[in-house]
Design an enzyme around this catalytic site. Structure first.
Site, PDB file in Angstrom:
ATOM      1  N   ASN A  12       0.865  -1.169   0.000  1.00  0.00           N
ATOM      2  CA  ASN A  12       0.000   0.000   0.000  1.00  0.00           C
ATOM      3  C   ASN A  12       0.912   1.233   0.000  1.00  0.00           C
ATOM      4  O   ASN A  12       1.433   1.628   1.042  1.00  0.00           O
ATOM      5  CB  ASN A  12      -0.885  -0.044   1.257  1.00  0.00           C
ATOM      6  CG  ASN A  12      -1.917   1.071   1.280  1.00  0.00           C
ATOM      7  OD1 ASN A  12      -1.880   1.983   0.453  1.00  0.00           O
ATOM      8  ND2 ASN A  12      -2.829   0.996   2.234  1.00  0.00           N
ATOM      9  N   ARG A 103      -2.359  -2.008  -3.736  1.00  0.00           N
ATOM     10  CA  ARG A 103      -3.494  -1.104  -3.722  1.00  0.00           C
ATOM     11  C   ARG A 103      -3.269  -0.089  -4.834  1.00  0.00           C
ATOM     12  O   ARG A 103      -2.240   0.587  -4.874  1.00  0.00           O
ATOM     13  CB  ARG A 103      -3.544  -0.385  -2.381  1.00  0.00           C
ATOM     14  CG  ARG A 103      -4.654   0.605  -2.351  1.00  0.00           C
ATOM     15  CD  ARG A 103      -4.672   1.352  -1.075  1.00  0.00           C
ATOM     16  NE  ARG A 103      -5.919   2.071  -0.976  1.00  0.00           N
ATOM     17  CZ  ARG A 103      -6.265   2.753   0.088  1.00  0.00           C
ATOM     18  NH1 ARG A 103      -5.480   2.766   1.134  1.00  0.00           N
ATOM     19  NH2 ARG A 103      -7.404   3.397   0.115  1.00  0.00           N
ATOM     20  N   HIS A 191     -12.176   4.363  -2.075  1.00  0.00           N
ATOM     21  CA  HIS A 191     -12.207   3.626  -0.794  1.00  0.00           C
ATOM     22  C   HIS A 191     -12.958   2.303  -0.941  1.00  0.00           C
ATOM     23  O   HIS A 191     -13.489   1.766   0.030  1.00  0.00           O
ATOM     24  CB  HIS A 191     -12.865   4.449   0.338  1.00  0.00           C
ATOM     25  CG  HIS A 191     -12.041   5.622   0.780  1.00  0.00           C
ATOM     26  ND1 HIS A 191     -12.567   6.875   0.982  1.00  0.00           N
ATOM     27  CD2 HIS A 191     -10.719   5.724   1.057  1.00  0.00           C
ATOM     28  CE1 HIS A 191     -11.605   7.694   1.353  1.00  0.00           C
ATOM     29  NE2 HIS A 191     -10.463   7.025   1.414  1.00  0.00           N
ATOM     30  N   ARG A 251      -7.597  17.575   1.952  1.00  0.00           N
ATOM     31  CA  ARG A 251      -8.321  17.782   0.689  1.00  0.00           C
ATOM     32  C   ARG A 251      -9.620  18.549   0.942  1.00  0.00           C
ATOM     33  O   ARG A 251     -10.261  18.365   1.977  1.00  0.00           O
ATOM     34  CB  ARG A 251      -8.637  16.438   0.038  1.00  0.00           C
ATOM     35  CG  ARG A 251      -7.449  15.793  -0.646  1.00  0.00           C
ATOM     36  CD  ARG A 251      -7.748  14.393  -1.134  1.00  0.00           C
ATOM     37  NE  ARG A 251      -7.125  13.384  -0.295  1.00  0.00           N
ATOM     38  CZ  ARG A 251      -7.388  12.087  -0.336  1.00  0.00           C
ATOM     39  NH1 ARG A 251      -8.280  11.631  -1.195  1.00  0.00           N
ATOM     40  NH2 ARG A 251      -6.774  11.248   0.475  1.00  0.00           N
ATOM     41  N   GLU A 389      -8.338  -2.842   4.753  1.00  0.00           N
ATOM     42  CA  GLU A 389      -8.117  -2.776   3.300  1.00  0.00           C
ATOM     43  C   GLU A 389      -7.044  -3.763   2.860  1.00  0.00           C
ATOM     44  O   GLU A 389      -7.152  -4.387   1.808  1.00  0.00           O
ATOM     45  CB  GLU A 389      -7.730  -1.343   2.909  1.00  0.00           C
ATOM     46  CG  GLU A 389      -8.900  -0.380   3.059  1.00  0.00           C
ATOM     47  CD  GLU A 389      -8.473   1.050   3.262  1.00  0.00           C
ATOM     48  OE1 GLU A 389      -7.845   1.348   4.296  1.00  0.00           O
ATOM     49  OE2 GLU A 389      -8.781   1.889   2.408  1.00  0.00           O
TER      50      GLU A 389
END
Ligand code: ADP
Length: 408
Positions: A12, A103, A191, A251, A389
């Site tokens: 990742n 990922r 996501h 963000r 994840e």
């Protein structure tokens, strides 16, 4: 980790960190569709190019490495990745990896499921860099580093966009001239690895709720919501890029497109606007204190409070919007760093939803981050489920690895 079990690495690669997890895939799983990769070790480098710190531990908690490095030694993702491999290779000596799962943030219109990586896949992923400038280049650096070092090793790309691939066309449209939709300028959602994991988890712990109308709030450094019906994504707050929707750590989330035109008219370059929207906005930009929710909660600064209040205001507002898409709400699930660990933020969001959904939190359960944090009489149950994840990437990679071996 057993030498008899095939080993998978999960990579990742983020903007300033590279995380690598090692999974063993138990033999029994070969004959069985129900694969269950087991985490055996984890290593990461944070602060790449700023103040690199390497840490690695086994799944039982044993620490294998914890060391700071001079910036010159870990100046970029390539160097970081080599270092992690070196450390983990000590633990991997008896079981070299048979596959690596990455990922990859953006799969665009071409990829609606995890895929074996080849040159054509890499070219398509490179074309998506402008749509995910914070993540996609680093995802590709890790892929190229492995390809250069071990060209024959099976590499699999697992996409944050894939779980949303079945969205209705209405949920994908941007109201630009239609030709742009045909060119792939559409709302994708992100996501997805987290939401896919939560959908599976909910199916295990509350199958009745999993079949209903569920909104999952993934609130981490990046933040978004996913509306699910019967375990499938039907809408998300993120769109063409991971900039849309909720305000995040750095963000901006959804803003009036006119604001971007105004910034441009003021003479800001596209690059400077990109840096501001991705890295200088959100909680960090509003508070002037930090992008980190823990720091904001601990701060007395009035703008830290303003930033948290805005965060909760926008999250509640977007939950209402997604509930309208679903035609109601049967469960609300919080996950990721803030969602799974921050009682005051959950409390602020749920307080704004009390009248609309009859949500009533159990303060004690919320403070303890329990699995169910709503009272029995809450019209909509509210749950806290930590996400995984990496585990989802391991599972998708193991599936492709078995298909690959079956075909070979
Ligand atoms: P990423 O998107 O990088 O994976 P995480 O899911 O780890 O990020 O979320 C990071 C965010 O979670 C940070 O804002 C951090 O402050 C917040 N967080 C983690 N633990 C807590 C906590 N106990 N209370 C409040 N916020 C927390």
């Amino acid at each position: 980790m057993s030498a008899t079990h095939p080993t998978i690495l999960v990579v990742n690669a983020g903007s300033s960190s590279v995380k690598v997890s090692v999974y063993a895939v138990p033999e029994a799983a070969h004959a069985n569709a129900d694969i269950n990769p087991v985490l055996s070790a984890h290593g990461q480098i944070e602060g790449i190019g700023v103040s690199p710190r390497l840490s690695a531990s086994m799944a039982d908690g044993r620490i294998v490495a914890d060391e700071r490095f001079p910036v010159a030694q870990v100046a970029d993702h390539d160097a970081a990745f080599r270092l992690i491999r070196l450390v983990l290779s000590i633990g991997l000596r008896d079981a070299p990896p048979v596959a690596i799962g990455h990922r990859v943030v953006h799969g665009g219109a071409d990829f609606s499921a995890a895929v074996k990586i080849d040159d054509d896949v890499i070219t398509k992923l490179e074309a998506l860099i402008p749509l995910a400038p914070l993540h996609q280049p680093h995802n590709l650096t890790a892929i190229r580093a492995v390809r250069a070092a071990v060209p024959a090793l099976l590499q699999v790309a697992c996409f944050d966009t894939a779980f949303h691939a079945g969205h209705d066309p209405l949920a994908q449209l941007l109201a630009l001239p239609y030709e742009y939709f045909e060119r792939g300028i559409r709302r994708y959602g992100f996501h997805g690895l987290s939401y896919e994991y939560i959908a599976r988890r909910l199916q295990q712990i509350a199958p009745d709720l999993a079949q209903g109308r569920v909104i999952v709030a993934h609130l981490g450094n990046g933040a978004s919501l996913c509306a699910m019906r019967d375990g499938r994504s039907v809408e998300s707050t993120m769109g063409l890029t991971a900039l849309d929707g909720l305000p995040m750590g750095t963000r901006c989330g959804a803003i009036d497109a006119g604001a971007i035109l105004w910034l441009s008219q003021q003479g800001m370059s596209t690059k400077d606007i990109e840096t501001m929207l991705y890295q200088e906005s959100g909680l960090k930009g509003l508070s002037g204190v930090s992008s980190d929710m823990r720091a904001l909660l601990a701060s007395d600064a009035p703008r830290a409070r303003l930033a948290i209040d805005f965060y909760a205001y926008r999250a509640a507002q977007e939950i209402g919007k997604l509930a309208a898409t679903l035609g109601g709400l049967d469960a609300l699930v919080f996950t990721a760093g803030i969602g799974a660990n921050s009682p005051p933020v959950r409390e602020k969001i749920c307080a704004r939803l009390a009248d609309l959904f009859g949500i009533s939190l159990d303060a004690g359960a919320n403070n303890e981050n329990r699995q169910r944090i709503s009272r029995d009489n809450s019209r909509v149950p509210v749950l806290v489920l930590p996400t995984d994840e990496e585990g989802m990437i391991a599972l998708n990679t193991a599936r492709i690895m078995m298909e690959h071996h079956a075909r070979a």
